[in-house]
Design a protein around this motif. Structure first.
Motif, mmCIF file in Angstrom:
data_model
loop_
_atom_site.group_PDB
_atom_site.id
_atom_site.type_symbol
_atom_site.label_atom_id
_atom_site.label_comp_id
_atom_site.label_asym_id
_atom_site.label_seq_id
_atom_site.Cartn_x
_atom_site.Cartn_y
_atom_site.Cartn_z
ATOM 1 N N VAL A 90 0.834 -1.205 0.000
ATOM 2 C CA VAL A 90 0.000 0.000 0.000
ATOM 3 C C VAL A 90 0.863 1.247 0.000
ATOM 4 O O VAL A 90 0.597 2.225 -0.724
ATOM 5 C CB VAL A 90 -0.955 -0.010 1.208
ATOM 6 N N ASN A 91 1.919 1.231 0.788
ATOM 7 C CA ASN A 91 2.801 2.383 0.864
ATOM 8 C C ASN A 91 3.492 2.633 -0.477
ATOM 9 O O ASN A 91 3.549 3.769 -0.965
ATOM 10 C CB ASN A 91 3.845 2.160 1.957
ATOM 11 N N PHE A 92 3.999 1.570 -1.111
ATOM 12 C CA PHE A 92 4.731 1.725 -2.372
ATOM 13 C C PHE A 92 3.808 2.177 -3.508
ATOM 14 O O PHE A 92 4.080 3.164 -4.188
ATOM 15 C CB PHE A 92 5.406 0.405 -2.741
ATOM 16 N N LEU A 93 2.709 1.459 -3.700
ATOM 17 C CA LEU A 93 1.813 1.773 -4.809
ATOM 18 C C LEU A 93 1.133 3.126 -4.621
ATOM 19 O O LEU A 93 0.986 3.898 -5.576
ATOM 20 C CB LEU A 93 0.769 0.669 -4.968
ATOM 21 N N GLY A 94 0.702 3.397 -3.404
ATOM 22 C CA GLY A 94 0.042 4.675 -3.147
ATOM 23 C C GLY A 94 0.971 5.853 -3.359
ATOM 24 O O GLY A 94 0.621 6.825 -4.034
ATOM 25 N N THR A 95 2.176 5.758 -2.795
ATOM 26 C CA THR A 95 3.148 6.847 -2.939
ATOM 27 C C THR A 95 3.554 7.044 -4.388
ATOM 28 O O THR A 95 3.599 8.173 -4.897
ATOM 29 C CB THR A 95 4.402 6.562 -2.087
ATOM 30 N N TYR A 172 13.720 3.393 -2.844
ATOM 31 C CA TYR A 172 14.634 3.642 -1.722
ATOM 32 C C TYR A 172 13.860 3.851 -0.428
ATOM 33 O O TYR A 172 14.223 3.325 0.627
ATOM 34 C CB TYR A 172 15.494 4.865 -2.028
ATOM 35 N N TYR A 173 12.777 4.624 -0.521
ATOM 36 C CA TYR A 173 11.966 4.883 0.668
ATOM 37 C C TYR A 173 11.335 3.596 1.197
ATOM 38 O O TYR A 173 11.317 3.352 2.403
ATOM 39 C CB TYR A 173 10.885 5.909 0.330
ATOM 40 N N SER A 174 10.820 2.758 0.295
ATOM 41 C CA SER A 174 10.112 1.547 0.710
ATOM 42 C C SER A 174 11.065 0.450 1.180
ATOM 43 O O SER A 174 10.737 -0.302 2.103
ATOM 44 C CB SER A 174 9.253 1.020 -0.445
ATOM 45 N N VAL A 175 12.238 0.341 0.549
ATOM 46 C CA VAL A 175 13.150 -0.763 0.847
ATOM 47 C C VAL A 175 14.185 -0.388 1.901
ATOM 48 O O VAL A 175 14.470 -1.175 2.809
ATOM 49 C CB VAL A 175 13.854 -1.235 -0.446
ATOM 50 N N ILE A 176 14.747 0.815 1.806
ATOM 51 C CA ILE A 176 15.833 1.204 2.702
ATOM 52 C C ILE A 176 15.318 1.956 3.925
ATOM 53 O O ILE A 176 15.493 1.521 5.068
ATOM 54 C CB ILE A 176 16.867 2.069 1.956
ATOM 55 N N ILE A 197 15.954 11.364 3.164
ATOM 56 C CA ILE A 197 15.939 11.386 1.701
ATOM 57 C C ILE A 197 14.552 11.735 1.182
ATOM 58 O O ILE A 197 14.396 12.535 0.250
ATOM 59 C CB ILE A 197 16.401 10.037 1.135
ATOM 60 N N SER A 198 13.533 11.163 1.788
ATOM 61 C CA SER A 198 12.162 11.438 1.360
ATOM 62 C C SER A 198 11.787 12.892 1.614
ATOM 63 O O SER A 198 11.098 13.522 0.802
ATOM 64 C CB SER A 198 11.190 10.515 2.094
ATOM 65 N N GLN A 199 12.232 13.445 2.730
ATOM 66 C CA GLN A 199 11.923 14.841 3.031
ATOM 67 C C GLN A 199 12.636 15.787 2.073
ATOM 68 O O GLN A 199 12.075 16.805 1.654
ATOM 69 C CB GLN A 199 12.307 15.154 4.475
ATOM 70 N N ILE A 200 13.878 15.446 1.687
ATOM 71 C CA ILE A 200 14.603 16.260 0.709
ATOM 72 C C ILE A 200 13.893 16.202 -0.641
ATOM 73 O O ILE A 200 13.715 17.231 -1.309
ATOM 74 C CB ILE A 200 16.059 15.772 0.582
ATOM 75 N N ALA A 201 13.484 14.986 -1.048
ATOM 76 C CA ALA A 201 12.757 14.837 -2.311
ATOM 77 C C ALA A 201 11.438 15.606 -2.263
ATOM 78 O O ALA A 201 11.022 16.215 -3.263
ATOM 79 C CB ALA A 201 12.500 13.358 -2.584
ATOM 80 N N GLY A 202 10.779 15.594 -1.107
ATOM 81 C CA GLY A 202 9.530 16.336 -0.970
ATOM 82 C C GLY A 202 9.750 17.839 -1.074
ATOM 83 O O GLY A 202 8.926 18.559 -1.661
#
Length: 213
Positions: A90-95, A172-176, A197-202
């Motif tokens: 759900v996290n991967f597909l939704g994001t 990267y967010y989902s696996v690492i 990393i996710s916050q920087i990408a955001g």
């Protein structure tokens, strides 16, 4: 549950209202997509605007496909284990679906605006008072946005670039990043806010949205 755990309890709006809203938006979006597809099939000559709109409809359908996953996440996420398959899927597909659709839609809307502006420039370029600079600007740059073949190639390029950037970040967010935390439940602070990393990408994505507007 240790001291590093950052699980949070969903509010009534998160667990009840958001799933209903996402499902309603999904239904409306799918119906809108079907009606637009029927409209496009009846059109004989397709212009660049129709090409942009068809890809915009595809992006809309993509985000509609993510809404059921987001609805399930807000409905059941606080009951799932953080490392469970349901949480990861759900996290991967939704994001992935939400972000790809958002950025593709913003870019295509920008191209539609440029295409409409090119139409106005075409009318102005026929006047005797139009400057040489305006004629060159329209003839060498803006005019391309009104060409169906250029519009089709541009939209394909947009999809490729956006997918090429967002898929690695999402993986990267989902696996690492998702395995670095010590959370016990799927609905938690790190899942909502993301790690570094996710916050920087955001932040980059937010800057890009402002630039597009």
């Amino acid at each position: 549950m240790n001291n590093n755990t950052t699980c949070i309890q969903p509010s009534m709006i998160s667990s009840m209202a958001l799933p209903i809203i996402y499902i309603l938006l999904c239904i409306v979006g799918v119906l809108e997509t079907l009606s637009l597809n029927g409209y496009f099939n009846k059109i004989g000559k397709k212009t660049s605007t129709h090409t942009y709109l068809s890809h915009l409809v595809t992006a809309n359908l993509l985000v509609c496909s993510a809404m059921p996953f987001m609805s399930i996440y807000f409905l059941k996420g606080f009951q799932w284990e953080y490392q469970s398959a349901q949480c990861r899927v759900v996290n991967f597909l939704g994001t992935l679906s939400m972000h790809v659709s958002m950025f593709v839609s913003l870019l295509i809307l920008s191209w539609i605006a440029i295409s409409r502006y090119a139409t106005l420039m075409q009318k102005d370029s026929l006047q005797e008072t139009t400057s040489c600079y305006e004629k060159i600007f329209y003839g060498h740059l803006l005019k391309k946005f009104r060409q169906p073949n250029f519009a089709r190639k541009l939209c394909i390029y947009i999809w490729g670039v956006v997918l090429g950037i967002i898929i690695p970040v999402t993986i990267y967010y989902s696996v690492i990043e998702a395995t670095e935390g010590e959370e016990s439940l799927c609905y938690n602070r790190q899942m909502e806010l993301g790690a570094m990393i996710s916050q920087i990408a955001g932040l980059i994505g937010t800057t890009f949205i402002g630039f597009s507007f």
